[in-house]
Write an enzyme that holds these catalytic residues in place. Sequence first.
Site, short mmCIF file in Angstrom:
data_model
loop_
_atom_site.label_atom_id
_atom_site.label_comp_id
_atom_site.label_asym_id
_atom_site.label_seq_id
_atom_site.Cartn_x
_atom_site.Cartn_y
_atom_site.Cartn_z
N GLU A 504 14.14 2.89 6.68
CA GLU A 504 13.23 4.04 6.66
C GLU A 504 12.63 4.32 8.04
O GLU A 504 11.57 4.93 8.15
CB GLU A 504 12.13 3.80 5.63
CG GLU A 504 12.65 3.69 4.20
CD GLU A 504 11.55 3.41 3.20
OE1 GLU A 504 10.96 4.37 2.68
OE2 GLU A 504 11.28 2.22 2.95
N SER A 635 11.06 2.28 -2.00
CA SER A 635 11.26 2.64 -3.41
C SER A 635 12.58 3.35 -3.68
O SER A 635 13.09 3.31 -4.81
CB SER A 635 10.09 3.51 -3.90
OG SER A 635 9.99 4.69 -3.10
N TYR A 701 13.24 12.54 0.62
CA TYR A 701 12.88 12.86 2.00
C TYR A 701 13.47 14.17 2.51
O TYR A 701 13.14 14.59 3.62
CB TYR A 701 13.32 11.71 2.93
CG TYR A 701 12.51 10.45 2.68
CD1 TYR A 701 11.15 10.45 2.91
CD2 TYR A 701 13.12 9.29 2.21
CE1 TYR A 701 10.40 9.31 2.68
CE2 TYR A 701 12.38 8.15 1.99
CZ TYR A 701 11.02 8.16 2.22
OH TYR A 701 10.27 7.04 1.99
N ARG A 740 -0.06 3.58 -3.58
CA ARG A 740 0.49 4.60 -4.48
C ARG A 740 1.35 3.92 -5.52
O ARG A 740 2.28 3.18 -5.16
CB ARG A 740 1.34 5.60 -3.69
CG ARG A 740 1.71 6.87 -4.46
CD ARG A 740 2.86 7.60 -3.80
NE ARG A 740 4.11 6.90 -4.03
CZ ARG A 740 5.02 6.64 -3.07
NH1 ARG A 740 4.77 6.97 -1.82
NH2 ARG A 740 6.14 6.03 -3.37
N ASP A 742 3.97 4.27 -8.61
CA ASP A 742 4.92 5.17 -9.27
C ASP A 742 5.07 4.79 -10.74
O ASP A 742 5.09 3.60 -11.08
CB ASP A 742 6.28 5.10 -8.58
CG ASP A 742 6.20 5.52 -7.12
OD1 ASP A 742 5.29 6.30 -6.78
OD2 ASP A 742 7.04 5.06 -6.31
N GLU A 754 6.45 0.61 -9.74
CA GLU A 754 6.18 -0.20 -8.55
C GLU A 754 4.99 0.39 -7.81
O GLU A 754 4.59 1.53 -8.05
CB GLU A 754 7.40 -0.24 -7.63
CG GLU A 754 7.85 1.11 -7.11
CD GLU A 754 9.13 0.99 -6.29
OE1 GLU A 754 9.01 1.09 -5.06
OE2 GLU A 754 10.21 0.78 -6.87
N ASN A 756 3.41 1.02 -3.90
CA ASN A 756 3.71 1.14 -2.48
C ASN A 756 2.42 0.96 -1.69
O ASN A 756 1.46 1.70 -1.89
CB ASN A 756 4.32 2.52 -2.21
CG ASN A 756 4.86 2.68 -0.81
OD1 ASN A 756 4.27 2.20 0.14
ND2 ASN A 756 5.98 3.39 -0.70
N GLY A 760 4.23 7.03 2.46
CA GLY A 760 4.63 7.92 3.53
C GLY A 760 3.55 8.94 3.88
O GLY A 760 2.73 9.31 3.04
#
Length: 798
Positions: A504, A635, A701, A740, A742, A754, A756, A760
């Site tokens: 990433e 993720s 993305y 964050r 999900d 999961e 994070n 981002g």
Amino acid sequence: MRTKREIETEFAPRATLHASKSFFLVGIGGAGMSGIARMLRHRGFNVKGTDSTPSPLIEELRAEGTEVWIGHSGDFVSMGDAIVLTDAIDLKASPEVRAAKELDCPLYRRSQVLGWLLEGKKTIAVTGTHGKTTTTGMIGAGLRAAGLDPTIVVGAEVPEFGGAIVEGTSEWAVIEACEAYDSLRDFDPYIAVLTNLELDHVDFHGSWEGLKKTLLDFACRVPEDGAFVWCSDDDGAYEFRSEDFDGACPNGRETLAYGFRDRMNELTDEERRSGGLAFRLLEKFIRRAQGLQPSPDWTGALRMAGRHNALNALGALTACEHAGADREAAIQGIQSYAGAERRLQVLHEGDVTVIDDYAHHPTEIVASLQAVRERYVKSGRLVIVYQPHLYSRTEPLIPEFAHALDGADLVVLTDIYPAREAPIAGVSSFRIAELVEKPCVYVPQRHLLPRKVAGLVRAGDVVVGMGAGNISEFAPAFIEEVKRGTPFDRAAKVAVLFGGDSAEREVSILSGRAVQAALEARGYDAWLFDASEALLSKGDLSGLLDRRPDVCFLTVHGTNAEDGAVQGLLELLHLPYTGSGVQASAVAMDKRLTKTVYEAEGLPCPRGVLLRVGDALAWPESRTGWVVKPNAQGSTVGLSFVDDERGLEAAVIKARRFGDDVLVEEWLRGVEISVPVLGDTALPVVEIVPASGAYDFESKYTPGATTEICPARLSPEQTAEAQRFAVRAHRALGCEGCSRTDMIVTGDRTVCLETNTLPGMTATSLVPNSAQAAGTDFGALCAWMVEDALARAAKKGA
């Protein structure tokens, strides 16, 4: 350090120096050695040398024409050189010594060369366990004021002398004669001054009797027309004079005592008011002992504080008078003497007073702290930042050090300065810290002292950096730290860490650029820094450390970022950062471990199987398909959605391109959502609608590939449940700052997938969009993360 055998067998006799024309000084940058270099050049000799590190003294020597090389090697030693060594040089390890032996060059101690250079002078040699440097300087100042123009050799830089050496024109010389490794044997004292005597340097002398024997050999070399000056207030000096010196040297040389103890009852009030320096100093201390202030007509204050320095002044005056100096002139010189560097040297006065001091023995610590409290402490506290010197000195005196340090109001201890000693098992500053009764902070790494102490002091405090090692670097660095201020009273300095070395990386670059621009627009001093690029190219972190950010804003993603690696690096560097700590980051990055935490917290999560290398292919039972992904990646990195069992093996192979361990979970169909958390508050729920139907790396993305709806199209009950789950996950994992989580809403169930820990921060990222829906724009969101990190760092004392 030097041994008796080395002194007897490795060094040439002093008399052979008369044949020397060229000198090579090893450790030439020290105060003592640089002075010897100047004395040799002044007499027309060729001088060169080496030292381990550059310094202002070395630059001065070079400017004067002396060749100096940085780094120890034997490359520059030439046949015919006399090799001069400090006692810190290890003869077995020194490249210069090895080269000297190959070229048959003689070795000399610094003290041998100094003794040789002073041949023919009437030398006043000052020795003793404490106070040598100050007393030597005072005698030199007194003789200079009286017009005797002595040569002066002090063991530290003296600002008013222009250095550690003064080249005089008269027959008189004043030197500091250290008893540590019997350098006394190399001097020819005309007047010997003994300031005090305690057992020290046991590694060399072995015992009290051994120390006294070394001193006796020295004192008995005083000629019959010379003098032995000693402090009658000191028990060790008193014992030496009465039991050792008188018996061995009963006739001839004059013995002159100085001190307060034996003279107090002899003085009248008139003598105290009108007498010389000794009487005026006595008046000061007698009246203070009685709880009174000095009388208004008292004008004899020394520039150097403390009763111990008053004693040093008495000793200096006694020596000056025996040398024939005019009494009143000598008094004026001694009174005005401001001291050598690191002898109660005031470096800064203001809201906080900063003093640097060389004291490194319990007796010296007590005297220095008493002096500081008497003269400088007004309304605040006395804070001592102390570094013990030598394991061998510390070991037998641990209780004494603790008791001496209790003379301060707050004690900060750092680890022992070893010089060239190997550590001694069980000997640590921590043992002193355990015994100190006053508030005490133990900071093992000395480089952290300036910022740690800056967080402890308050207006009115007097801070003393103390010790004989590299603690000398503390006071100047602390002053700079105080001047630096805090990010709460100036624009915070923010290093935006971006890039990284994960799959990433490109996403991280976009995040970093967006954050840096937003922070700069809000007035922060923000810059970009790619830690992996710096480390993997040149191993150089100067772009980060030289500017020393108040906080590091983490916009790196994936491995070596979200897994706690970069956080661990920053913890080692003691730099605050945004987001979660090492443990929470590592746990959240491990998807299988995260599910374990969810289950323990009672949070619903998908059924799954972890496949390690060598495991047989397996998967949970599912009628809706499977999700296959690396167990420790971002993720969507290496993610596959599989409808048919025949596609599982290929999906596992794909996932293993990004990590050995693979997680195979049931594919839950429903509404994909993500819930950011700031601190302990959940933001609006974001609904994720990928055009392809699968929220993979490309959908996540690529601009326009996914529609993000905020707030999500959920019932109020589902929204509230998702936000509760996100906060519970945040807390259960130990997250800080922003996270964050999900989730999938399927039917009447909300299932956690999961969490994070470094979401981002790009134009298509979920957290900024959610914050915007809550009324917080991107710049304000970035600012919140910075201020949150600063507040947490302040709370932790970072």
